[in-house]
Design a protein around this motif. Structure first.
Motif, PDB file in Angstrom:
ATOM      1  N   ARG A   1      38.198  -9.227  24.682  1.00  0.00           N
ATOM      2  CA  ARG A   1      37.052  -8.346  24.826  1.00  0.00           C
ATOM      3  C   ARG A   1      36.926  -7.941  26.287  1.00  0.00           C
ATOM      4  N   GLY A   2      35.907  -7.162  26.584  1.00  0.00           N
ATOM      5  CA  GLY A   2      35.727  -6.711  27.965  1.00  0.00           C
ATOM      6  C   GLY A   2      36.052  -5.247  28.105  1.00  0.00           C
ATOM      7  N   ARG A   3      36.589  -4.882  29.272  1.00  0.00           N
ATOM      8  CA  ARG A   3      36.831  -3.479  29.619  1.00  0.00           C
ATOM      9  C   ARG A   3      38.285  -3.283  30.002  1.00  0.00           C
ATOM     10  N   LEU A   4      38.851  -2.164  29.567  1.00  0.00           N
ATOM     11  CA  LEU A   4      40.201  -1.787  29.959  1.00  0.00           C
ATOM     12  C   LEU A   4      40.147  -0.378  30.540  1.00  0.00           C
TER      13      LEU A   4
ATOM     14  N   LEU B   1      46.692  -7.536  29.517  1.00  0.00           N
ATOM     15  CA  LEU B   1      47.817  -8.223  28.884  1.00  0.00           C
ATOM     16  C   LEU B   1      47.946  -7.824  27.418  1.00  0.00           C
ATOM     17  N   ALA B   2      46.803  -7.604  26.767  1.00  0.00           N
ATOM     18  CA  ALA B   2      46.830  -7.182  25.365  1.00  0.00           C
ATOM     19  C   ALA B   2      47.424  -5.786  25.229  1.00  0.00           C
ATOM     20  N   MET B   3      47.111  -4.887  26.176  1.00  0.00           N
ATOM     21  CA  MET B   3      47.688  -3.548  26.137  1.00  0.00           C
ATOM     22  C   MET B   3      49.200  -3.600  26.380  1.00  0.00           C
ATOM     23  N   LEU B   4      49.632  -4.433  27.312  1.00  0.00           N
ATOM     24  CA  LEU B   4      51.069  -4.577  27.544  1.00  0.00           C
ATOM     25  C   LEU B   4      51.767  -5.060  26.284  1.00  0.00           C
ATOM     26  N   GLN B   5      51.114  -5.952  25.564  1.00  0.00           N
ATOM     27  CA  GLN B   5      51.685  -6.447  24.314  1.00  0.00           C
ATOM     28  C   GLN B   5      51.796  -5.331  23.285  1.00  0.00           C
ATOM     29  N   VAL B   6      50.777  -4.488  23.187  1.00  0.00           N
ATOM     30  CA  VAL B   6      50.824  -3.352  22.261  1.00  0.00           C
ATOM     31  C   VAL B   6      51.965  -2.413  22.617  1.00  0.00           C
TER      32      VAL B   6
ATOM     33  N   SER C   1      48.439  -3.927  37.436  1.00  0.00           N
ATOM     34  CA  SER C   1      48.217  -4.814  38.566  1.00  0.00           C
ATOM     35  C   SER C   1      49.129  -6.031  38.479  1.00  0.00           C
ATOM     36  N   ARG C   2      49.736  -6.368  39.600  1.00  0.00           N
ATOM     37  CA  ARG C   2      50.576  -7.553  39.626  1.00  0.00           C
ATOM     38  C   ARG C   2      49.757  -8.819  39.908  1.00  0.00           C
ATOM     39  N   PHE C   3      48.469  -8.634  40.252  1.00  0.00           N
ATOM     40  CA  PHE C   3      47.631  -9.779  40.589  1.00  0.00           C
ATOM     41  C   PHE C   3      46.654 -10.084  39.456  1.00  0.00           C
ATOM     42  N   ASN C   4      46.888 -11.177  38.772  1.00  0.00           N
ATOM     43  CA  ASN C   4      45.938 -11.713  37.805  1.00  0.00           C
ATOM     44  C   ASN C   4      45.432 -10.665  36.819  1.00  0.00           C
ATOM     45  N   PRO C   5      46.313 -10.059  36.020  1.00  0.00           N
ATOM     46  CA  PRO C   5      45.854  -9.051  35.052  1.00  0.00           C
ATOM     47  C   PRO C   5      44.876  -9.632  34.048  1.00  0.00           C
ATOM     48  N   THR C   6      43.934  -8.816  33.620  1.00  0.00           N
ATOM     49  CA  THR C   6      42.889  -9.259  32.701  1.00  0.00           C
ATOM     50  C   THR C   6      43.470  -9.477  31.301  1.00  0.00           C
ATOM     51  N   PRO C   7      42.771 -10.239  30.454  1.00  0.00           N
ATOM     52  CA  PRO C   7      43.230 -10.381  29.067  1.00  0.00           C
ATOM     53  C   PRO C   7      43.374  -9.042  28.352  1.00  0.00           C
ATOM     54  N   ALA C   8      42.476  -8.092  28.644  1.00  0.00           N
ATOM     55  CA  ALA C   8      42.572  -6.770  28.017  1.00  0.00           C
ATOM     56  C   ALA C   8      43.829  -6.045  28.465  1.00  0.00           C
TER      57      ALA C   8
ATOM     58  N   ARG D   1      34.617 -10.581  33.946  1.00  0.00           N
ATOM     59  CA  ARG D   1      35.921 -11.228  33.812  1.00  0.00           C
ATOM     60  C   ARG D   1      35.763 -12.639  33.268  1.00  0.00           C
ATOM     61  N   ALA D   2      34.728 -13.356  33.717  1.00  0.00           N
ATOM     62  CA  ALA D   2      34.494 -14.712  33.224  1.00  0.00           C
ATOM     63  C   ALA D   2      34.245 -14.715  31.718  1.00  0.00           C
ATOM     64  N   VAL D   3      33.454 -13.743  31.254  1.00  0.00           N
ATOM     65  CA  VAL D   3      33.178 -13.635  29.823  1.00  0.00           C
ATOM     66  C   VAL D   3      34.457 -13.305  29.057  1.00  0.00           C
ATOM     67  N   ALA D   4      35.254 -12.377  29.603  1.00  0.00           N
ATOM     68  CA  ALA D   4      36.505 -11.983  28.944  1.00  0.00           C
ATOM     69  C   ALA D   4      37.487 -13.145  28.889  1.00  0.00           C
ATOM     70  N   ASP D   5      37.588 -13.914  29.977  1.00  0.00           N
ATOM     71  CA  ASP D   5      38.506 -15.054  29.994  1.00  0.00           C
ATOM     72  C   ASP D   5      38.070 -16.126  29.003  1.00  0.00           C
ATOM     73  N   ALA D   6      36.763 -16.353  28.921  1.00  0.00           N
ATOM     74  CA  ALA D   6      36.266 -17.347  27.974  1.00  0.00           C
ATOM     75  C   ALA D   6      36.568 -16.933  26.540  1.00  0.00           C
ATOM     76  N   ALA D   7      36.377 -15.642  26.245  1.00  0.00           N
ATOM     77  CA  ALA D   7      36.675 -15.149  24.895  1.00  0.00           C
ATOM     78  C   ALA D   7      38.162 -15.236  24.601  1.00  0.00           C
ATOM     79  N   ALA D   8      38.993 -14.909  25.612  1.00  0.00           N
ATOM     80  CA  ALA D   8      40.447 -14.948  25.419  1.00  0.00           C
ATOM     81  C   ALA D   8      40.924 -16.361  25.102  1.00  0.00           C
ATOM     82  N   ALA D   9      40.233 -17.357  25.653  1.00  0.00           N
ATOM     83  CA  ALA D   9      40.612 -18.745  25.391  1.00  0.00           C
ATOM     84  C   ALA D   9      40.447 -19.112  23.920  1.00  0.00           C
ATOM     85  N   THR D  10      39.614 -18.368  23.206  1.00  0.00           N
ATOM     86  CA  THR D  10      39.419 -18.597  21.772  1.00  0.00           C
ATOM     87  C   THR D  10      40.239 -17.625  20.924  1.00  0.00           C
ATOM     88  N   GLY D  11      41.054 -16.811  21.595  1.00  0.00           N
ATOM     89  CA  GLY D  11      41.893 -15.864  20.873  1.00  0.00           C
ATOM     90  C   GLY D  11      41.274 -14.504  20.667  1.00  0.00           C
ATOM     91  N   VAL D  12      40.109 -14.267  21.240  1.00  0.00           N
ATOM     92  CA  VAL D  12      39.431 -12.978  21.099  1.00  0.00           C
ATOM     93  C   VAL D  12      39.525 -12.211  22.421  1.00  0.00           C
TER      94      VAL D  12
END
Length: 296
Positions: A90-93, A284-289, A275-282, A77-88
């Motif tokens: 990644r990680g697991r969904l 949130l990206a799926m919800l956007q799709v 999940s209503r608790f702190n959804p991952t960037p991946a 999650r830390a790696v995914a959050d760091a990547a999301a901060a740059t607009g990328v």
């Protein structure tokens, strides 16, 4: 102790075999064995009981692996959050889906998601709606497509209604009701039924409808795979109530099956859940799709 040792320990716990664990981790077996032995020395604990044929967790090993999974998830999650901060993204969904999902074309959705976020590793899991909702609450799934009887709603998760659907009666060609334009539950209660496994939400939809009318029916065949159910029906072994949005396209052009509307039949609601608790960037990206804006 490092994350790689934790990954090796989790892989060995899940495979219970040094060779398969090494293959999963893309290392040679001797390296994995050496790192596991080093971990045990560092901890001063035996994590795995070994014999020439078996590898099993000790009680200490079970406790360690549970914590290791949490650490690895936090690191990912830390790696995914760091990547999301740059607009990328990644990680697991992890996506759950019921076998009769019809409100969305999941392969098409995943195709669009992949095109936008190619660095996300998607894991699919099928199952019953209550189990998938529980997996979201426990953090094992990120998002799921569910189906529940009308009037029921998943608990402990965020949800969005995707569709409302009616069940239809599925009968074999040549059945006495095959030419009927419509039927009622009372008219079909005496039939032999093919249905989903008892205790599942998919089964509850029909059980509740008959019970509400004070009717009892005979379910002679239970299955968890729709394709098997329709094959049993085509052989004349029974009839079934199934969601029209799902079975309609499946039965289209099949001369062995006939679909009949049921006036007072079961109704189903399909949900998107996450999940209503702190959804991952991946997530949130799926919800956007999907065109979904999560609650603030």
């Amino acid at each position: 102790m490092d994350l790689q040792q934790m990954r090796y320990a989790v892989a060995l716990a899940e495979t219970r075999n040094f060779t398969r664990a090494a293959e999963r981790c893309s290392v040679v077996q001797s390296s994995l064995s050496h790192r596991i032995a080093g971990l045990e020395r560092e901890l001063g604990l035996q994590l795995f009981a070994r014999s020439s044929r078996r590898v099993e967790l000790t009680s200490a090993g079970a406790a360690f692996v549970a914590g290791a999974r949490e650490c690895l998830a936090a690191a990912d999650r830390a790696v995914a959050d760091a990547a999301a901060a740059t607009g990328v993204v990644r990680g697991r969904l992890a996506v759950g889906v019921i076998v009769t999902a019809a409100a969305v074309d999941l392969p098409e959705v995943l195709q669009r998601y992949r095109a936008r976020h190619p660095q996300v590793h998607v894991v699919l899991r099928s199952g019953r709606s209550d189990d998938l909702a529980a997996a979201i609450r426990e953090g094992d799934l990120d998002i799921a497509f569910l189906g529940l009887p009308e009037g029921e709603r998943p608990t402990g998760v965020e949800t969005l209604v995707l569709d409302h659907d009616r069940h239809v009666l599925v009968v074999p060609a040549g059945h006495r009701l095959a030419s009927a334009s419509r039927v009622t539950l009372e008219e079909i209660a005496g039939e032999t039924f093919v249905d989903f496994m008892a205790g599942t939400p998919a089964r509850a939809q029909s059980d509740q409808a008959f019970s509400a009318k004070g009717l009892v029916r005979d379910v002679a065949y239970q299955a968890g795979v729709v394709e098997l159910m329709t094959r049993l029906i085509a052989r004349g072994l029974g009839v079934a109530l199934m969601p029209s949005a799902y079975v309609g396209p499946m039965a289209a052009g099949d001369p062995d099956l006939v679909l009949i509307p049921v006036d007072d039949g079961p109704r189903r609601v399909e949900y998107l859940a996450w999940s209503r608790f702190n959804p991952t960037p991946a997530t949130l990206a799926m919800l956007q799709v999907l065109g979904v804006k999560p609650p603030a």
